[in-house]
Design a protein around this motif. Structure first.
Motif, short mmCIF file in Angstrom:
data_model
loop_
_atom_site.label_atom_id
_atom_site.label_comp_id
_atom_site.label_asym_id
_atom_site.label_seq_id
_atom_site.Cartn_x
_atom_site.Cartn_y
_atom_site.Cartn_z
N GLY A 7 0.88 -1.17 0.00
CA GLY A 7 0.00 0.00 0.00
C GLY A 7 0.91 1.21 0.00
N ALA A 8 1.31 1.62 -1.21
CA ALA A 8 2.31 2.70 -1.32
C ALA A 8 1.65 3.97 -1.83
CB ALA A 8 3.44 2.25 -2.24
N GLY A 12 2.48 5.13 2.66
CA GLY A 12 3.45 4.11 2.28
C GLY A 12 4.65 4.73 1.59
N ASP A 30 2.17 -2.05 -4.70
CA ASP A 30 0.93 -1.30 -4.87
C ASP A 30 0.13 -1.85 -6.04
OD1 ASP A 30 -0.10 1.23 -3.36
OD2 ASP A 30 -0.78 1.46 -5.42
N LYS A 80 -5.64 1.67 2.15
CA LYS A 80 -6.85 2.17 2.78
C LYS A 80 -7.61 0.94 3.29
CE LYS A 80 -6.98 6.64 2.75
NZ LYS A 80 -7.11 7.58 1.66
N GLN A 83 -9.13 -1.68 1.03
CA GLN A 83 -8.20 -2.47 0.20
C GLN A 83 -7.42 -3.49 1.03
OE1 GLN A 83 -5.98 1.06 -0.56
NE2 GLN A 83 -6.93 1.45 -2.56
N LEU A 104 -0.67 -0.32 10.13
CA LEU A 104 -0.70 1.06 10.65
C LEU A 104 -1.88 1.86 10.11
CD1 LEU A 104 3.11 1.99 10.57
CD2 LEU A 104 1.72 1.44 12.56
N LEU A 105 -2.89 1.17 9.60
CA LEU A 105 -4.06 1.89 9.06
C LEU A 105 -4.81 2.61 10.18
CD1 LEU A 105 -3.54 -0.35 6.84
CD2 LEU A 105 -5.99 -0.35 6.50
N TRP A 130 2.15 10.32 12.03
CA TRP A 130 2.75 10.92 10.84
C TRP A 130 1.63 11.22 9.84
CZ3 TRP A 130 7.60 12.61 10.75
CH2 TRP A 130 8.50 12.06 11.65
N THR A 131 1.86 12.19 8.98
CA THR A 131 0.87 12.50 7.94
C THR A 131 1.57 12.66 6.60
OG1 THR A 131 1.02 14.83 8.51
CG2 THR A 131 -0.82 13.63 9.46
N ALA A 132 0.80 12.53 5.55
CA ALA A 132 1.35 12.69 4.20
C ALA A 132 0.19 12.87 3.23
CB ALA A 132 2.16 11.44 3.81
N LEU A 134 -0.77 12.89 -1.27
CA LEU A 134 -0.27 12.67 -2.64
C LEU A 134 -0.58 13.92 -3.45
CD1 LEU A 134 -1.17 9.00 -3.73
CD2 LEU A 134 1.07 9.92 -3.07
N ARG A 271 -13.38 9.09 -4.24
CA ARG A 271 -13.08 7.70 -3.83
C ARG A 271 -13.99 7.31 -2.67
NH1 ARG A 271 -6.96 7.36 -2.21
NH2 ARG A 271 -7.31 5.11 -2.38
#
Ligand code: NAD
Length: 313
Positions: A7-8, A12, A30, A80, A83, A104-105, A130-132, A134, A271
């Motif tokens: 899950g990248a 990820g 992925d 997610k 998935q 870590l979901l 942590w946050t990120a 795309l 989504r």
């Protein structure tokens, strides 16, 4: 130690970048074609607080990971929630009797899924601050600082949990073994469950929602439902402390101007959301335990209606 990240997406990729920067052997896995194609063509492009870097990271589709006989010592699950089971099933042949798996979901109930496939002594449950995000396929934006809490599921795996936390910390991921991971997971689910769906339904950021007259009462009503359900499972949530914690999310000088991930999934990217493992699961557990959870039940239905109207996928 060979690490695979299954899950990248945003998280990820972030973890893959940080682990590889620390010299670790990391492979991404992925199923989202644009992500795999972009990373293969241009490397993973990383926006680290405005500083742009490109890193070459191997990325496989699950079936390629199997064909290439990838033998990771540690797999970090970062799909997610919708998935998760599909990913675990798709990579099952690379999960050996010695492979450790860390989930870590966000949300609740992932252990029920993963433990259908992974022996409990090899499975570690965690959560992360942590946050990120795309910025497009192959482009990850790293946001702020964070930490990871994780815990073994069987007492004999404590030493391994300590080793995994140390490994992640070596890469600057600030990981620690928790003595009460279910408390940590419930606490974060309270924050996600009381604000994510609300921002999504109201189509507003945290600060705007937090500024409305009813916001804190609604947040508290959600937290009471989580706490009632958690209590049945032996997790005693501190309702006042968690309410105070959630309220900090409304601060415009903190993360208040942020649109939560559920908003981004549904409103920005059309989504499907993670509402079932964040709010829906509280309604389900409530029903099983004979506890009333009207806020979580109604919010889950509303989000599903909104997904349907939007034709989210
Ligand atoms: P993500 O949506 O970025 O990635 C998850 C998967 O979806 C990946 O396989 C990715 O390739 C794919 N994907 C990404 N964008 C897509 C699109 N537009 N269409 C189709 N597929 C797409 O998810 P994430 O933000 O990395 O979150 C992973 C887990 O971590 C979730 O449970 C989330 O709640 C949790 N989490 C996220 C954050 C965060 O800041 N993003 C922070 C803490 C925990």
């Amino acid at each position: 130690m060979k690490i695979a990240i299954a899950g990248a997406g945003a998280m990820g990729s972030r973890f893959g970048y940080m682990l590889s920067k620390a010299g670790m052997d990391v492979t991404l896995i992925d199923q989202w074609e644009p992500q795999v194609t972009a990373i293969r063509a241009h490397g993973l492009q990383v926006n680290d607080k405005g500083e742009m870097t490109t890193v070459q990271l191997p990325i496989y589709y699950p079936e390629e990971a199997i064909q290439n006989q990838l033998q990771p010592d540690l797999i970090i699950l970062f799909t997610k929630s919708l998935q998760l089971e599909g990913m675990v099933q798709a990579i099952l042949p690379i999960i050996s009797k010695d492979t450790k798996v860390l989930c870590l979901l966000n949300g609740l109930g992932h252990e029920v899924i993963v433990e259908k496939y992974v022996p409990k002594e090899n499975f570690f449950l965690g959560n992360t601050m942590w946050t990120a995000g795309l910025e497009g396929p192959g482009k990850v934006k790293m946001i702020g600082n964070g930490s990871i809490a994780l815990q073994e599921r069987m007492p004999e795996s404590r030493e391994t949990a300590v080793r995994i936390a140390a490994l992640l910390s070596e890469a600057g991921l600030n990981a620690a073994v928790s003595e009460h991971i279910m408390y940590d997971i419930y606490k974060k689910a309270c924050a996600n469950g009381s604000t994510n769906a609300l921002c999504t339904m109201l189509e507003a950021n945290l600060y705007t929602v937090g500024n409305t007259t009813c916001a804190v009462d609604i947040v508290r009503a959600f937290i009471d439902e989580y706490a009632d359900v958690a209590a049945v499972e032996g997790v005693a949530l501190d309702r006042d402390a968690i309410t105070a914690y959630v309220k900090t999310a409304f601060d415009p000088n903190g993360i208040g101007l942020h649109f939560p991930s559920m908003y981004q999934d549904l409103i920005t990217n059309n989504r499907l959301t993670e509402v079932d493992c964040i709010n829906g699961i509280i309604a389900e557990k409530g029903k099983a335990y004979g506890i009333s959870t009207p806020y979580c039940a109604f919010m889950t239905q509303l989000i599903h209606c909104k997904e349907e109207i939007a034709g989210a996928k």
